[in-house]
Scaffold this active site. Structure first.
Site, mmCIF file in Angstrom:
data_model
loop_
_atom_site.group_PDB
_atom_site.id
_atom_site.type_symbol
_atom_site.label_atom_id
_atom_site.label_comp_id
_atom_site.label_asym_id
_atom_site.label_seq_id
_atom_site.Cartn_x
_atom_site.Cartn_y
_atom_site.Cartn_z
ATOM 1 N N HIS A 160 0.825 -1.208 0.000
ATOM 2 C CA HIS A 160 0.000 0.000 0.000
ATOM 3 C C HIS A 160 0.861 1.260 0.000
ATOM 4 O O HIS A 160 0.395 2.341 -0.358
ATOM 5 C CB HIS A 160 -0.936 -0.007 1.212
ATOM 6 C CG HIS A 160 -2.224 0.715 0.988
ATOM 7 N ND1 HIS A 160 -2.336 1.821 0.151
ATOM 8 C CD2 HIS A 160 -3.469 0.528 1.504
ATOM 9 C CE1 HIS A 160 -3.593 2.259 0.170
ATOM 10 N NE2 HIS A 160 -4.288 1.481 0.962
ATOM 11 N N ASP A 379 -9.323 -9.763 -17.032
ATOM 12 C CA ASP A 379 -9.453 -10.869 -17.981
ATOM 13 C C ASP A 379 -8.084 -11.116 -18.606
ATOM 14 O O ASP A 379 -7.542 -10.260 -19.297
ATOM 15 C CB ASP A 379 -10.480 -10.521 -19.068
ATOM 16 C CG ASP A 379 -10.761 -11.673 -20.018
ATOM 17 O OD1 ASP A 379 -10.000 -12.665 -19.997
ATOM 18 O OD2 ASP A 379 -11.722 -11.578 -20.799
#
Length: 430
Positions: A160, A379
Site C-alpha cells: 500500500h 481478464d
C-alpha cells in the site's frame, strides 16, 4: 451467517521464483510522499480472483516480466531513508516480484457456493514470505493456484506504500492487457513522479483534521476498546443490489441527492453503531478515502502511480446517529467529502511532515472502497473473474464489487462475535 469454504493445504510443485523486468529500467530511488509513507499504510493490499479457466503460468510470467518494465517500482524494494530513518523510500533495483505456483483440490463451483466471506484458511492461497519486517517483503507477491476442475485462483499482495486502489487496478489491468495483447501499447502509462505531493516550505497546517485528532476524554473509548479486544472477531458479509440501495436512499427523509456509496456508507455506519450497542454519548467517526487526484491544483497527471487519496471524516454522537434516519448521516458524509479541497490535501501533507500522525481509530469505522475501480473486470484471455474480493476479513469495512452487477456492493468486515448476528440483521433493515 453466510457460508465460507475451508481451503485445504496447497501443494507447491516448485519453489517460488522472482520475476524481473524483461527490459532495462531506471536504477534510482523514488521518493515516497507523506501520503504514501503513512504508518497505517505499511501493509499489503491482498486481492483474490477466481477464474473458471486457467491461464498458462509461463504466459503470465512472461507478461508480468514485460509489464514490470513499465511498472518497475513493483520490482524494487522498500528501505529506510538515508536522511531520515523513520521515513521509507523505494529502491528501484529490479530485484523482482515474487511469483508462486500451487495446486489445491477444490473446484470453481465449490468455491463459488461458499465464498461469501473469507476465513483464515484462505491465507493458504497466497504464499507467505518469511521476513523480519514489512519492508523486507517484496512490494508485489503473486500466487497462481490451479484447481482440480481446470480453473485457477489468482492472489496478489501489493504494498500500500506504493499505490492505492486506483493504482492497483491500473497495474492489474495493464498486466492483463499485455497478457492478451502482447504487441499493443497500454491504454494508460504510469506516472511515477511524486514530487507534486511534497510538503510546502514552510509547512502550513491550515485545516482541522479530525481524522487525526484523538478525543480528550478516554472514558468511553477504553470501554469500546475492551469490548473489541476481549472477544473473537468474526466476519460479516452482506450483498446489496442496485434496487436494495435505491430502497436505502428512499429512507433518507427529507430526500437528499446522494451517491450509492454515500447512502450505503451511512447505512453501514448506523448499523455498526447499533450492533455494538455503543454508549449514546460517545462521539464516533466514519473515515473513508477520497480521491485527491482532481482535487489538487493542478491535478495529478493521468496515470499517477502512488497514493492519491486522503481520509475524509464524518463525526456524530451515537445517540444522534442511531435515532435519526439516513438523512442525518448521509448529510454528514457528503459534507466530509466536500470538505476535501486542494488546501485540505496540502494541509494533510504538511501535518504529516510535522509529525507521523496515525488516523484516530479509537471509536471509528473505516470504509475502504474497492468498487467502481475496474478491479472486477480483470481478464487474462480466458474470461473474466467469477469472483473478486479480499483474501481476509479485517476490522475495517470493505465495499467490493459484485460480479455481474456494476451498481451492486458487497460489504465485508469483522466484528465482535456477540455483535455479529445483530449487525447482520440490522444491515438487512431497509
Amino acid at each position: 451467517m453466510s457460508k465460507s469454504i475451508q481451503i485445504p493445504d496447497c501443494y507447491y510443485p516448485k519453489e517460488p521464483a522472482l520475476v524481473t523486468p524483461s527490459g532495462q529500467t531506471p536504477d534510482h530511488t523514488i521518493y515516497l510522499s507523506n501520503l504514501d509513507d503513512q504508518i497505517f499504510l505499511r501493509f499489503s493490499i491482498k486481492y483474490l480472483y477466481l477464474f473458471k479457466r486457467r491461464v498458462g503460468v509461463e504466459s503470465l510470467k512472461a507478461s508480468l516480466s514485460k509489464v514490470l518494465t513499465v511498472y518497475y517500482p513493483l520490482a524494487g524494494r522498500l528501505k529506510a531513508s538515508s536522511e531520515n530513518g523513520e521515513k521509507l523510500e523505494l529502491d528501484c533495483n529490479s530485484e523482482g516480484a515474487l511469483f508462486a505456483e500451487a495446486c489445491v483440490s477444490i473446484s470453481v463451483d465449490q468455491f463459488l457456493e461458499a465464498s461469501e466471506r473469507p476465513n483464515i484458511s484462505w491465507r493458504k492461497l497466497l504464499y507467505r514470505v518469511e521476513a523480519e519486517s514489512f519492508i523486507s517483503i517484496p512490494p508485489l507477491v503473486i500466487q497462481v493456484t490451479h484447481l482440480g476442475c481446470g480453473g485457477m485462483i489468482l492472489c496478489t499482495a501489493i504494498s500500500h506504500c506504493l499505490c492505492d486502489g486506483i493504482g492497483t487496478a491500473q497495474f492489474l489491468q495493464a498486466w492483463a492487457h499485455i497478457t492478451t495483447k502482447p504487441d499493443t501499447t497500454l491504454p494508460i502509462y504510469p506516472f511515477h513522479g511524486r514530487h507534486m505531493l511534497k510538503p510546502r516550505n514552510p509547512t502550513k497546517v491550515t485545516s482541522s483534521h479530525p481524522e487525526f485528532t484523538y478525543p480528550a476524554s478516554q472514558e468511553h473509548i477504553s470501554v469500546l476498546s475492551q469490548f473489541l479486544q476481549c472477544q473473537q472477531l468474526v466476519p460479516v458479509s452482506a450483498t446489496f443490489t442496485s434496487s436494495q440501495i435505491l430502497k436505502i436512499k428512499k429512507l433518507c427523509i427529507p430526500s437528499l441527492k446522494c451517491t450509492s456509496f454515500e447512502a450505503l456508507a451511512a447505512h453501514v455506519w448506523r448499523s455498526w453503531a447499533m450492533a455494538l450497542d455503543l454508549p449514546p454519548s460517545l462521539q464516533v467517526k466514519l473515515l473513508f478515502s477520497v480521491n485527491a487526484r482532481n482535487k489538487l491544483k493542478p491535478g495529478l497527471p493521468r496515470g499517477f502511480y502512488g497514493n492519491g487519496f486522503v481520509l475524509a471524516c464524518a463525526e456524530s454522537l451515537v445517540d444522534q446517529l442511531v435515532s435519526t434516519n439516513g438523512h442525518y448521516s448521509v448529510k454528514l458524509i457528503k459534507e466530509a467529502k466536500e470538505s476535501v479541497s486542494d488546501e485540505k490535501v496540502r494541509s494533510v501533507i504538511d501535518l504529516l511532515e510535522k509529525r507521523k500522525g496515525k488516523p484516530d481509530l479509537s471509536a471509528s469505522l473505516v470504509i475502504s472502497q474497492w468498487s467502481k475501480l475496474g478491479l472486477e473486470d480483470l481478464d487474462f484471455g480466458e474470461g473474466r473473474a467469477h469472483h473478486m474480493g479480499p483474501l481476509a476479513s479485517e476490522i475495517y469495512c470493505i465495499f467490493f464489487p459484485v460480479i455481474g452487477d456494476f451498481y451492486g456492493f458487497t460489504v465485508l468486515m469483522s466484528v465482535p462475535e456477540k455483535a455479529a448476528a445483530k449487525f447482520e440483521q440490522v444491515l438487512k433493515v431497509y
